[in-house]
Design a protein around this motif. Structure first.
Motif, PDB file in Angstrom:
ATOM      1  N   GLN A  21       0.844  -1.289   0.039  1.00  0.00           N
ATOM      2  CA  GLN A  21      -0.061   0.103  -0.143  1.00  0.00           C
ATOM      3  C   GLN A  21       0.803   1.177   0.100  1.00  0.00           C
ATOM      4  O   GLN A  21       0.556   2.105  -0.653  1.00  0.00           O
ATOM      5  N   SER A  25       0.929   4.208  -2.542  1.00  0.00           N
ATOM      6  CA  SER A  25       0.724   5.713  -2.247  1.00  0.00           C
ATOM      7  C   SER A  25       1.683   6.547  -2.860  1.00  0.00           C
ATOM      8  O   SER A  25       1.281   7.652  -3.441  1.00  0.00           O
ATOM      9  N   TYR A  30      -1.249   9.271  -3.852  1.00  0.00           N
ATOM     10  CA  TYR A  30      -2.398   9.378  -2.663  1.00  0.00           C
ATOM     11  C   TYR A  30      -1.869   9.170  -1.522  1.00  0.00           C
ATOM     12  O   TYR A  30      -0.699   8.353  -1.148  1.00  0.00           O
ATOM     13  N   SER A  31      -2.441   9.701  -0.366  1.00  0.00           N
ATOM     14  CA  SER A  31      -1.785   9.425   1.004  1.00  0.00           C
ATOM     15  C   SER A  31      -2.042   8.028   1.406  1.00  0.00           C
ATOM     16  O   SER A  31      -2.825   7.176   0.811  1.00  0.00           O
ATOM     17  N   PRO A  32      -1.080   7.572   2.296  1.00  0.00           N
ATOM     18  CA  PRO A  32      -1.422   6.084   2.494  1.00  0.00           C
ATOM     19  C   PRO A  32      -2.760   5.867   3.474  1.00  0.00           C
ATOM     20  O   PRO A  32      -3.322   4.951   3.133  1.00  0.00           O
ATOM     21  N   GLN A  34      -5.473   7.300   2.513  1.00  0.00           N
ATOM     22  CA  GLN A  34      -6.323   7.493   1.487  1.00  0.00           C
ATOM     23  C   GLN A  34      -6.545   5.801   0.942  1.00  0.00           C
ATOM     24  O   GLN A  34      -7.550   5.189   0.713  1.00  0.00           O
ATOM     25  N   ILE A  35      -5.296   5.228   0.455  1.00  0.00           N
ATOM     26  CA  ILE A  35      -5.152   4.036  -0.079  1.00  0.00           C
ATOM     27  C   ILE A  35      -5.738   3.300   1.038  1.00  0.00           C
ATOM     28  O   ILE A  35      -6.571   2.139   0.667  1.00  0.00           O
TER      29      ILE A  35
END
Length: 71
Positions: A21, A25, A30-32, A34-35
Motif C-alpha cells: 500500500q 501511495s 495519494y496518501s497512505p 487514502q489508500i
C-alpha cells in the motif's frame, strides 16, 4: 441491466502486483490513509483516482471493484 460497484479488489490486486500500500501511495500520489480507506472499503475511489490506480497497477478500472448486477 444495471451494474453497481461492490467490494474493492485493491488488496488482491496489490498482492498480485507484489506491491505494498505504501508503494502504491508513493506511485499514485495519494496518501497512505487514502489508500487504506479504499483497501478497507471505507471510501470508494473517484473516477480520476481509479484511473490513476489502474494505470499504476497495470489493470483496467473495472478490475478495481467487484461488479454487482442490480435488479
Amino acid at each position: 441491466m444495471k451494474l453497481s460497484r461492490g467490494r474493492c479488489r485493491l488488496r488482491y490486486l496489490l498482492a498480485r502486483a507484489k506491491m505494498t500500500q505504501a508503494e502504491l501511495s508513493r506511485r499514485a500520489e495519494y496518501s497512505p490513509k487514502q489508500i487504506s480507506n479504499w483497501v478497507n472499503d471505507r471510501e470508494m475511489m473517484s473516477y480520476d483516482a481509479a484511473a490513476t490506480v489502474a494505470h499504476v497497477l497495470g489493470c483496467q478500472m473495472e478490475d478495481l471493484y467487484e461488479l454487482m448486477l442490480l435488479p
